[in-house]
Motif scaffolding. Structure first.
Motif, mmCIF file in Angstrom:
data_model
loop_
_atom_site.group_PDB
_atom_site.id
_atom_site.type_symbol
_atom_site.label_atom_id
_atom_site.label_comp_id
_atom_site.label_asym_id
_atom_site.label_seq_id
_atom_site.Cartn_x
_atom_site.Cartn_y
_atom_site.Cartn_z
ATOM 1 N N LEU A 147 0.821 -1.207 0.000
ATOM 2 C CA LEU A 147 0.000 0.000 0.000
ATOM 3 C C LEU A 147 0.857 1.261 0.000
ATOM 4 C CD1 LEU A 147 -2.658 -1.130 2.623
ATOM 5 C CD2 LEU A 147 -3.115 -0.681 0.206
ATOM 6 N N GLY A 148 1.939 1.227 0.777
ATOM 7 C CA GLY A 148 2.766 2.418 0.941
ATOM 8 C C GLY A 148 3.478 2.845 -0.321
ATOM 9 N N MET A 149 3.603 1.950 -1.289
ATOM 10 C CA MET A 149 4.307 2.285 -2.525
ATOM 11 C C MET A 149 3.371 2.406 -3.724
ATOM 12 S SD MET A 149 7.852 0.239 -1.913
ATOM 13 C CE MET A 149 7.406 -0.825 -0.551
ATOM 14 N N LEU A 150 2.076 2.560 -3.466
ATOM 15 C CA LEU A 150 1.137 2.792 -4.564
ATOM 16 C C LEU A 150 1.470 4.108 -5.270
ATOM 17 C CD1 LEU A 150 -2.254 1.793 -2.874
ATOM 18 C CD2 LEU A 150 -1.123 0.601 -4.759
ATOM 19 N N PRO A 151 1.307 4.177 -6.580
ATOM 20 C CA PRO A 151 1.605 5.420 -7.302
ATOM 21 C C PRO A 151 0.548 6.478 -7.029
ATOM 22 C CG PRO A 151 0.659 3.797 -8.800
ATOM 23 C CD PRO A 151 0.862 3.083 -7.484
ATOM 24 N N ARG A 555 -5.044 8.326 0.033
ATOM 25 C CA ARG A 555 -4.890 9.317 -1.034
ATOM 26 C C ARG A 555 -5.068 8.653 -2.404
ATOM 27 N NH1 ARG A 555 -3.680 14.487 -0.947
ATOM 28 N NH2 ARG A 555 -3.124 15.442 -2.935
ATOM 29 N N PHE A 556 -4.557 7.454 -2.557
ATOM 30 C CA PHE A 556 -4.736 6.706 -3.806
ATOM 31 C C PHE A 556 -6.221 6.453 -4.060
ATOM 32 C CE2 PHE A 556 -5.216 2.703 -6.098
ATOM 33 C CZ PHE A 556 -4.362 2.875 -7.183
ATOM 34 N N ARG A 557 -6.932 6.070 -2.997
ATOM 35 C CA ARG A 557 -8.366 5.805 -3.118
ATOM 36 C C ARG A 557 -9.108 7.073 -3.560
ATOM 37 N NH1 ARG A 557 -11.725 2.172 -0.240
ATOM 38 N NH2 ARG A 557 -10.242 1.899 1.467
ATOM 39 N N ASN A 558 -8.775 8.203 -2.926
ATOM 40 C CA ASN A 558 -9.456 9.452 -3.263
ATOM 41 C C ASN A 558 -9.138 9.915 -4.683
ATOM 42 O OD1 ASN A 558 -10.509 9.449 -0.683
ATOM 43 N ND2 ASN A 558 -8.943 10.821 0.142
ATOM 44 N N GLU A 559 -7.887 9.781 -5.082
ATOM 45 C CA GLU A 559 -7.482 10.211 -6.417
ATOM 46 C C GLU A 559 -8.151 9.391 -7.516
ATOM 47 O OE1 GLU A 559 -2.970 11.915 -5.463
ATOM 48 O OE2 GLU A 559 -3.241 10.090 -6.638
ATOM 49 N N ASN A 560 -8.411 8.120 -7.210
ATOM 50 C CA ASN A 560 -8.967 7.225 -8.216
ATOM 51 C C ASN A 560 -10.449 6.912 -7.980
ATOM 52 O OD1 ASN A 560 -6.509 6.306 -9.959
ATOM 53 N ND2 ASN A 560 -5.788 6.188 -7.842
ATOM 54 N N VAL A 561 -11.076 7.672 -7.090
ATOM 55 C CA VAL A 561 -12.511 7.553 -6.798
ATOM 56 C C VAL A 561 -12.863 6.099 -6.500
ATOM 57 C CG1 VAL A 561 -14.785 8.356 -7.492
ATOM 58 C CG2 VAL A 561 -12.771 9.357 -8.555
ATOM 59 N N LEU A 562 -12.163 5.554 -5.493
ATOM 60 C CA LEU A 562 -12.382 4.148 -5.152
ATOM 61 C C LEU A 562 -13.016 3.998 -3.773
ATOM 62 C CD1 LEU A 562 -9.040 2.585 -6.439
ATOM 63 C CD2 LEU A 562 -11.288 2.502 -7.520
#
Length: 565
Positions: A147-151, A555-562
């Motif tokens: 998770l910590g290295m997600l783009p 942040r990844f979830r929010n950026e990708n509307v997940l």
């Protein structure tokens, strides 16, 4: 389910796979229409694979995902979930490597499903998030790292490092009263030293700080600090919390000045650069006010310490989300004594879970305070694994300073008592206040990084974190470091004597020791953990790892509307 144990696995590729899975194509399935990916995924779902075979199959799936256009996402994901949730794999010595492969494979599926099959992407994210609170270290570690290295979106447009002048001009201005007067700066009440910095109050209410370069240091460090000050001043409006950024004094040839010898004279003169290079800047009056002051008249109250640590946590998180990170909120070391002969210079790599050197001394003058962050030379653009490690270091640093706040009520209660017992200072801690501080740090950092305050305390915070912090930070069990023979032999005689005296030896004691004859024990703690041993507060590492993973994942979830539906 019974799982057979295989020998330790080092490297797995198509050549190393067992006969059943070797070669460029998988065993033939009865149904000719079944793709290799579907076949291998089914093999994990329909049979109880031993550990070694499961590891090789997951790696084979990972290879095939890079080649096949049509990805049977559901079957691959089901296979990942099956391995992730199989209890029998968790006690294997090499379990981490299996879970890391599962994490990487699931992420490949998720990245392929983004903006196409959002349900699949959410399912992968939820699978990895479920590992953050796992009691099994190997699974928890793989989940955190995955998770910590997600783009993130910022990775595509990282801010450039601020430009600094490649060389120094032949003549630099001398910082004297005439030079200052031409800039409308009038100092009052004289100069005083704060570490390697000279400071003087001015008539405007600000403090004039002259940060002097030390012997052997590169002037580019001070130039970089000034460049970051100017860069951050330009994006201060994006931070949304008070942050008083110092203003460097610039001239036509840059920022560096020379300090007059009359000013440089003092207790630190011998350690300063012989050419008197320095950086002058104006800072707010509380620039040298720290969150963990020892003096009773300077100590922060309960509400103030929560606000200061929470605000600095938010600023660290917010800037890191913008691709800019403070890489040294406090100096963190694994082993200072071996720093000169280690590639990492002894700096702490929390992912290795080693002992933390001189934790209380590291907190004495943190690079953040009442006015916000400071020591801008430590800012850098970060992404990927480096970002994950930096976030963890931020959280560790903030919690260590929180612990030091209580120890600084009685700064002399350190080490061993007259009977040779470790000093027990747990009575200095207020458990309820520490719990509030830790919650404020976490919530503020998460809000700064992800853009929204967490809805509730995340399940990854160890339930016993507060009690364990008090037990380990409140009792000085680990005071010893050892100066190895190899480290002594790498020192000159003057360096050897100076090193020992900096660790509490008298000149006579230092001169009486034969350099390179035997290891020398030094009482330099308190440390968190014995010399060359694991950290004695692993809950701190667990909090940092899961906290960093949670921040990036949100942040990844929010950026990708997940967001889960």
């Amino acid at each position: 389910m019974k799982v057979k144990t295989k020998a330790a696995i080092q490297v797995v590729d198509s050549d190393a796979a067992p006969a059943a899975f070797s070669g460029t194509s998988p065993p033939k399935a009865k149904d000719a229409n079944v793709t290799p990916l579907a076949y291998f995924s089914r093999s994990l779902l329909e049979a109880d694979q031993d550990f070694g075979t499961a590891f090789m199959v997951v790696n084979r799936i990972q290879e095939l995902l890079k080649k096949e256009r049509h990805v049977p996402a559901d079957s691959v994901l089901q296979a990942c979930e099956r391995v992730w949730q199989t209890p029998a794999y968790r006690d294997q010595k090499q379990a981490y490597f299996l879970y890391r492969s599962v994490s990487d494979t699931a992420q490949q599926v998720m990245m392929g499903a983004l903006h196409k099959e959002e349900a699949v992407a959410r399912r992968v994210l939820d699978l990895l998030l479920s590992g953050l609170a796992s009691p099994h270290e190997s699974l928890r570690r793989a989940a955190c790292e995955g998770l910590g290295m997600l783009p993130l979106a910022v990775d595509r447009r990282l801010p450039p490092e601020p430009e600094t002048r490649p060389s120094l001009p032949a003549a630099l201005p001398v910082l004297d009263q005439d030079w200052l007067a031409r800039r409308n700066i009038r100092t009052i009440n004289g100069w005083s030293w704060a570490g390697r910095s000279l400071r003087a109050p001015t008539r405007s209410g600000a403090i004039l700080v002259v940060k002097c370069l030390r012997k052997g240091e590169d002037p580019a460090a001070l130039q970089r600090e000034a460049a970051w000050m100017q860069h951050l001043a330009g994006c201060a409006h994006r931070l949304k919390r008070p942050f008083h950024i110092p203003q460097p004094l610039e001239h036509r040839d840059g920022w560096l000045v020379r300090t007059p010898r009359s000013l440089a004279r003092g207790g630190t003169e011998a350690s300063l650069h012989p050419k008197g290079y320095a950086l002058a800047f104006l800072a707010p009056s509380d620039y040298f006010s720290y969150p963990n002051e020892a003096s009773p008249d300077r100590r922060l109250g309960a509400a103030a310490i929560c606000e200061v640590l929470g605000r600095n946590a938010y600023l660290m998180g917010r800037l890191t989300a913008l691709g800019i990170a403070h890489t040294a909120p406090i100096p963190l070391f694994h082993n200072r004594a071996q720093g000169h002969r280690r590639e990492d210079e002894g700096h702490y790599r929390w992912t290795h879970r080693g002992r933390l050197d001189r934790w209380l001394a590291s907190c004495r003058h943190p690079n953040f305070g009442v006015s916000g962050l400071r020591d801008f030379e430590h800012f850098a653009a970060v992404a990927g694994r480096r970002r994950y490690e930096v976030i963890g270091s931020h959280l560790i640093s903030l919690l260590l300073v929180a612990g030091s706040y209580f120890r600084q009520k009685a700064p002399r209660r350190v080490g061993f008592d007259t009977a040779g017992r470790p000093v027990d200072a747990r009575d200095l801690f207020d458990r309820g206040l520490l719990k509030t501080i830790v919650a404020e740090i976490w919530q503020s950092y998460a809000e700064g990084f992800s853009g929204a305050a967490p809805a509730e305390s995340p399940p990854h915070i160890p339930a016993n974190l507060i009690d364990r912090m008090i037990d380990e930070m409140g009792v000085d069990r680990h005071m010893e470091e050892i100066l190895r023979v190899a480290d002594q032999e790498a020192m000159s005689r003057p360096m050897f004597l100076s090193f020992l005296q900096s660790r509490g030896f008298s000149l006579a004691q230092s001169q009486g020791l034969t350099q390179g004859r035997a290891d020398i024990p030094l009482m330099t703690g308190p440390h968190l953990g014995g010399f060359n041993q694991p950290i004695s507060l692993p809950e701190l590492i667990d909090f940092a790892a899961a906290g960093a993973a949670h921040c990036v994942a949100e942040r990844f979830r929010n950026e990708n509307v997940l967001a889960s539906r």
